[in-house]
Write an enzyme that holds these catalytic residues in place. Structure first.
Site, PDB file in Angstrom:
ATOM      1  N   LYS A 120       0.857  -1.193   0.000  1.00  0.00           N
ATOM      2  CA  LYS A 120       0.000   0.000   0.000  1.00  0.00           C
ATOM      3  C   LYS A 120       0.883   1.228   0.000  1.00  0.00           C
ATOM      4  O   LYS A 120       2.010   1.194   0.497  1.00  0.00           O
ATOM      5  CB  LYS A 120      -0.878   0.024   1.257  1.00  0.00           C
ATOM      6  CG  LYS A 120      -2.093   0.920   1.134  1.00  0.00           C
ATOM      7  CD  LYS A 120      -3.224   0.193   0.439  1.00  0.00           C
ATOM      8  CE  LYS A 120      -4.427   1.066   0.191  1.00  0.00           C
ATOM      9  NZ  LYS A 120      -5.590   0.258  -0.248  1.00  0.00           N
TER      10      LYS A 120
ATOM     11  N   ASP B 240      -7.126   4.410  -4.438  1.00  0.00           N
ATOM     12  CA  ASP B 240      -7.728   4.259  -3.106  1.00  0.00           C
ATOM     13  C   ASP B 240      -8.341   5.634  -2.805  1.00  0.00           C
ATOM     14  O   ASP B 240      -8.565   6.418  -3.745  1.00  0.00           O
ATOM     15  CB  ASP B 240      -6.671   3.847  -2.060  1.00  0.00           C
ATOM     16  CG  ASP B 240      -7.309   3.372  -0.747  1.00  0.00           C
ATOM     17  OD1 ASP B 240      -7.776   2.225  -0.698  1.00  0.00           O
ATOM     18  OD2 ASP B 240      -7.378   4.156   0.226  1.00  0.00           O
TER      19      ASP B 240
HETATM   20  P1  NDP Z   1     -12.958   7.857  -2.613  1.00  0.00           P
HETATM   21  O1  NDP Z   1     -11.908   8.853  -2.372  1.00  0.00           O
HETATM   22  O2  NDP Z   1     -13.486   7.665  -3.981  1.00  0.00           O
HETATM   23  O3  NDP Z   1     -14.207   8.115  -1.658  1.00  0.00           O
HETATM   24  C1  NDP Z   1     -14.052   8.159  -0.280  1.00  0.00           C
HETATM   25  C2  NDP Z   1     -15.381   8.526   0.347  1.00  0.00           C
HETATM   26  O4  NDP Z   1     -15.291   8.382   1.755  1.00  0.00           O
HETATM   27  C3  NDP Z   1     -15.763   9.978   0.097  1.00  0.00           C
HETATM   28  O5  NDP Z   1     -17.157  10.098   0.116  1.00  0.00           O
HETATM   29  C4  NDP Z   1     -15.124  10.680   1.299  1.00  0.00           C
HETATM   30  O6  NDP Z   1     -15.738  11.907   1.620  1.00  0.00           O
HETATM   31  C5  NDP Z   1     -15.349   9.670   2.394  1.00  0.00           C
HETATM   32  N1  NDP Z   1     -14.260   9.771   3.379  1.00  0.00           N
HETATM   33  C6  NDP Z   1     -12.948   9.567   3.140  1.00  0.00           C
HETATM   34  N2  NDP Z   1     -12.214   9.781   4.238  1.00  0.00           N
HETATM   35  C7  NDP Z   1     -13.087  10.144   5.181  1.00  0.00           C
HETATM   36  C8  NDP Z   1     -12.936  10.512   6.530  1.00  0.00           C
HETATM   37  N3  NDP Z   1     -11.724  10.537   7.143  1.00  0.00           N
HETATM   38  N4  NDP Z   1     -14.061  10.801   7.214  1.00  0.00           N
HETATM   39  C9  NDP Z   1     -15.274  10.780   6.602  1.00  0.00           C
HETATM   40  N5  NDP Z   1     -15.467  10.441   5.325  1.00  0.00           N
HETATM   41  C10 NDP Z   1     -14.392  10.139   4.615  1.00  0.00           C
HETATM   42  O7  NDP Z   1     -12.361   6.477  -2.050  1.00  0.00           O
HETATM   43  P2  NDP Z   1     -12.828   4.985  -2.353  1.00  0.00           P
HETATM   44  O8  NDP Z   1     -14.286   4.929  -2.565  1.00  0.00           O
HETATM   45  O9  NDP Z   1     -11.908   4.433  -3.365  1.00  0.00           O
HETATM   46  O10 NDP Z   1     -12.457   4.269  -0.967  1.00  0.00           O
HETATM   47  C11 NDP Z   1     -13.386   4.139   0.100  1.00  0.00           C
HETATM   48  C12 NDP Z   1     -12.934   3.017   1.025  1.00  0.00           C
HETATM   49  O11 NDP Z   1     -12.899   1.790   0.285  1.00  0.00           O
HETATM   50  C13 NDP Z   1     -11.546   3.167   1.619  1.00  0.00           C
HETATM   51  O12 NDP Z   1     -11.526   2.562   2.894  1.00  0.00           O
HETATM   52  C14 NDP Z   1     -10.671   2.352   0.680  1.00  0.00           C
HETATM   53  O13 NDP Z   1      -9.484   1.926   1.290  1.00  0.00           O
HETATM   54  C15 NDP Z   1     -11.610   1.191   0.393  1.00  0.00           C
HETATM   55  N6  NDP Z   1     -11.358   0.418  -0.809  1.00  0.00           N
HETATM   56  C16 NDP Z   1     -11.262   1.007  -2.042  1.00  0.00           C
HETATM   57  C17 NDP Z   1     -11.070   0.237  -3.174  1.00  0.00           C
HETATM   58  C18 NDP Z   1     -11.055   0.837  -4.536  1.00  0.00           C
HETATM   59  O14 NDP Z   1     -10.988   0.074  -5.503  1.00  0.00           O
HETATM   60  N7  NDP Z   1     -11.135   2.147  -4.702  1.00  0.00           N
HETATM   61  C19 NDP Z   1     -10.904  -1.210  -3.071  1.00  0.00           C
HETATM   62  C20 NDP Z   1     -11.103  -1.747  -1.752  1.00  0.00           C
HETATM   63  C21 NDP Z   1     -11.298  -0.941  -0.679  1.00  0.00           C
HETATM   64  P3  NDP Z   1     -14.998  13.286   1.203  1.00  0.00           P
HETATM   65  O15 NDP Z   1     -15.085  13.356  -0.288  1.00  0.00           O
HETATM   66  O16 NDP Z   1     -15.772  14.339   1.887  1.00  0.00           O
HETATM   67  O17 NDP Z   1     -13.592  13.152   1.696  1.00  0.00           O
HETATM   68  O1  2IT Z   2      -7.947  -1.509  -0.771  1.00  0.00           O
HETATM   69  C1  2IT Z   2      -7.887  -1.955  -1.926  1.00  0.00           C
HETATM   70  O2  2IT Z   2      -8.015  -3.171  -2.147  1.00  0.00           O
HETATM   71  C2  2IT Z   2      -7.682  -1.016  -3.030  1.00  0.00           C
HETATM   72  N1  2IT Z   2      -7.609   0.185  -2.793  1.00  0.00           N
HETATM   73  C3  2IT Z   2      -7.535  -1.530  -4.430  1.00  0.00           C
HETATM   74  C4  2IT Z   2      -6.140  -2.020  -4.671  1.00  0.00           C
HETATM   75  C5  2IT Z   2      -5.835  -2.391  -6.083  1.00  0.00           C
HETATM   76  O3  2IT Z   2      -4.651  -2.713  -6.321  1.00  0.00           O
HETATM   77  O4  2IT Z   2      -6.709  -2.390  -6.957  1.00  0.00           O
END
Ligand code: NDP
Ligand code: 2IT
Length: 443
Positions: free
Chosen positions: A125, A165
């Site tokens: 990561k 992420d």
């Molecule tokens: P994005 O940046 O696209 O979206 C994040 C969302 O969560 C936004 O709505 C954001 O609000 C909110 N958020 C982020 N940080 C905080 C915080 N500290 N407090 C409150 N709200 C928060 O990220 P993703 O959708 O990609 O990721 C979301 C989660 O999913 C994370 O935990 C990530 O690690 C996990 N994840 C992502 C994957 C991927 O493929 N993208 C794969 C697997 C897991 P705001 O815009 O106001 O900050």
């Molecule tokens: O938490 C996760 O699994 C991710 N942010 C996606 C990682 C990836 O390599 O697609």
């Protein structure tokens, strides 16, 4: 004292300033204890000591020039945690809260998640405390180029393959890919989540959210139930949340609430996902704008999104966003299932409360594995210099999520864990990685 407890004590002492990392390690170690105590081979090979220590941690300065001509400095990270089963793989988080503890917890979780996908990817990561919010495209580009100017020497299509992420989406991946290509002259699948015109995979954007709902459906199906007709609450409104909402709706559920870090919206008629995409993906604005599209909806900055009654809760924002009191409210309101789209969104006491109250709980490392799984499919397509159709990738994703649920159930049945999918996920992921580490000798 048991081997597991001994190792945890030493890790806790050595990493006492890393609460998120210790939280992730404690959960994994506590739940794999029955498997580890059953077979002395893990202790003989010092697997726990090795699996909890990253192969390496890279930290670096990221200087960039803002639109006013001032030099800004952020800190960059890449934690290459474990490559026993494949090249390091995991996202890059760009958020002001990023620190070493957060990157280590995410990298540690990624080891087991990636193992569960059944694909050959190790755990890593990265990220930075850079905040893309409110920055111009040029500033984001300047940051991404500077970040990659250091990172490029540590990564490669067969070495370490970063992705998106929090805060890292297609725009950021594009700038980072451009800089990698410029410095190395290599056109290779060194990043995933790329744009569709230059090697990205169809369905990667949707994969984490879709996969989460496929997993939820698979789990409910095993209980003779389905997500169709259920009321769902999804926290966040980023990549994972948006496509979780979309797929839940496609399968006949009604999603009534979503959020961002400023507040949450309640729409009793069901979230208008096109409006969310317009606000978040196109305009990069706040979710408060939603009421301009749907005047009957409510926007709240007080209270908790988890106060909204629902059958299924899908936390898709960030770590430790669902607390014990939220779990209690959800249970009081009749929740049936909580499936984690984010990484470690539920606190340990919330998980315990949910599980001990008979709520079906699927942890992030199983439920959100669809994203990294399709990333691995993007790597396959890049290696073959081919691209598959949306439907082909989506079908594989469905199969992978069903396969993960099968592994969780298999472990639960073997150890008599009932529906403890946390233990199921941790033991299934651990065994695969540990077996490979043992095969590789003392490295
Ligand atoms: P994005 O940046 O696209 O979206 C994040 C969302 O969560 C936004 O709505 C954001 O609000 C909110 N958020 C982020 N940080 C905080 C915080 N500290 N407090 C409150 N709200 C928060 O990220 P993703 O959708 O990609 O990721 C979301 C989660 O999913 C994370 O935990 C990530 O690690 C996990 N994840 C992502 C994957 C991927 O493929 N993208 C794969 C697997 C897991 P705001 O815009 O106001 O900050
Ligand atoms: O938490 C996760 O699994 C991710 N942010 C996606 C990682 C990836 O390599 O697609």
């Amino acid at each position: 004292m048991s081997y597991v407890k001994e190792v945890y004590q030493s890790i806790a002492a050595k990493n006492s300033h890393e609460p998120e990392f210790l939280q992730a390690v404690e959960e994994v170690l506590a739940t794999i204890e029955p498997a580890v105590e059953k077979d002395p081979i893990y202790r003989q090979n010092a697997i726990l000591e090795r699996i909890t220590e990253p192969d390496r941690m890279i930290m670096f300065r990221v200087p960039w020039v803002d639109d006013k001509g001032n030099i800004q400095v952020n800190r960059g990270y890449r934690v290459q945690f474990n490559n026993a089963i494949g090249p390091y793989k995991g996202g890059i988080r760009l958020h002001p809260s990023v620190n070493l503890s957060i990157i280590k917890f995410l990298g540690f979780e990624q080891i087991f998640k990636n193992a569960l996908t059944g694909l050959p990817i190790g755990g890593g990561k990265g990220g930075s405390d850079f905040d893309p919010k409110g920055k111009s495209d040029r500033e984001v580009m300047a940051f991404c180029q500077s970040f990659m100017t250091e990172l490029y020497r540590h990564i490669g299509a067969d070495v370490d393959v970063p992705a998106g992420d929090i805060g890292t989406g297609a725009r950021e991946i594009g700038y980072m890919y451009g800089q990698y290509k410029r410095i190395t002259s290599l056109y290779e699948g060194v990043l995933t989540g790329k744009g569709l015109t230059y090697g990205g995979s169809l369905a990667r954007k949707e994969a984490t959210g879709f996969g989460l709902v496929y997993m939820t459906e698979e789990m409910l199906k095993s209980k003779g139930n389905t997500i169709a007709g259920k009321t769902v609450v999804v926290s966040g409104s980023g990549n994972v949340a948006t496509y979780a909402c979309e797929k839940a709706q496609q399968l006949g559920a009604k999603v009534v609430a979503m959020s961002d870090s400023n507040g949450w919206v309640f729409d009793k008629d069901g979230i208008d996902i096109a409006a969310i995409k317009q606000i978040k993906e196109v305009e990069r604005k706040r979710i408060s704008e939603y009421v301009n599209y749907r005047p009957q909806a409510e926007y709240h900055t007080d209270g908790r999104i988890w106060d909204v009654p629902c059958d299924v809760a899908l936390p898709c924002a960030t770590q430790n966003e669902l607390h014990l009191s939220d779990a209690e409210t959800l249970i009081k309101n009749g929740v049936m299932a909580v499936c984690e789209g984010a990484n470690m969104p539920s606190t340990p006491d919330a998980i315990h409360k949910l599980q001990s109250s008979g709520i079906f709980f699927v942890p992030g490392k199983a439920a959100n594995a669809g994203g990294v799984a399709v990333s691995a499919l993007e790597m396959s397509q890049n290696s073959m210099r081919l691209s598959w159709t949306f439907d082909e990738v989506d079908q594989r994703l469905k199969g992978i999520m069903a396969g993960i649920f099968g592994q969780l159930k298999g472990v639960c049945d073997e150890f008599g864990f009932g529906d403890n999918y946390v233990a199921g996920a941790n033991i299934a992921g651990f065994k695969k990685v540990a077996t490979s580490m043992i095969a590789h000798g003392a490295v």
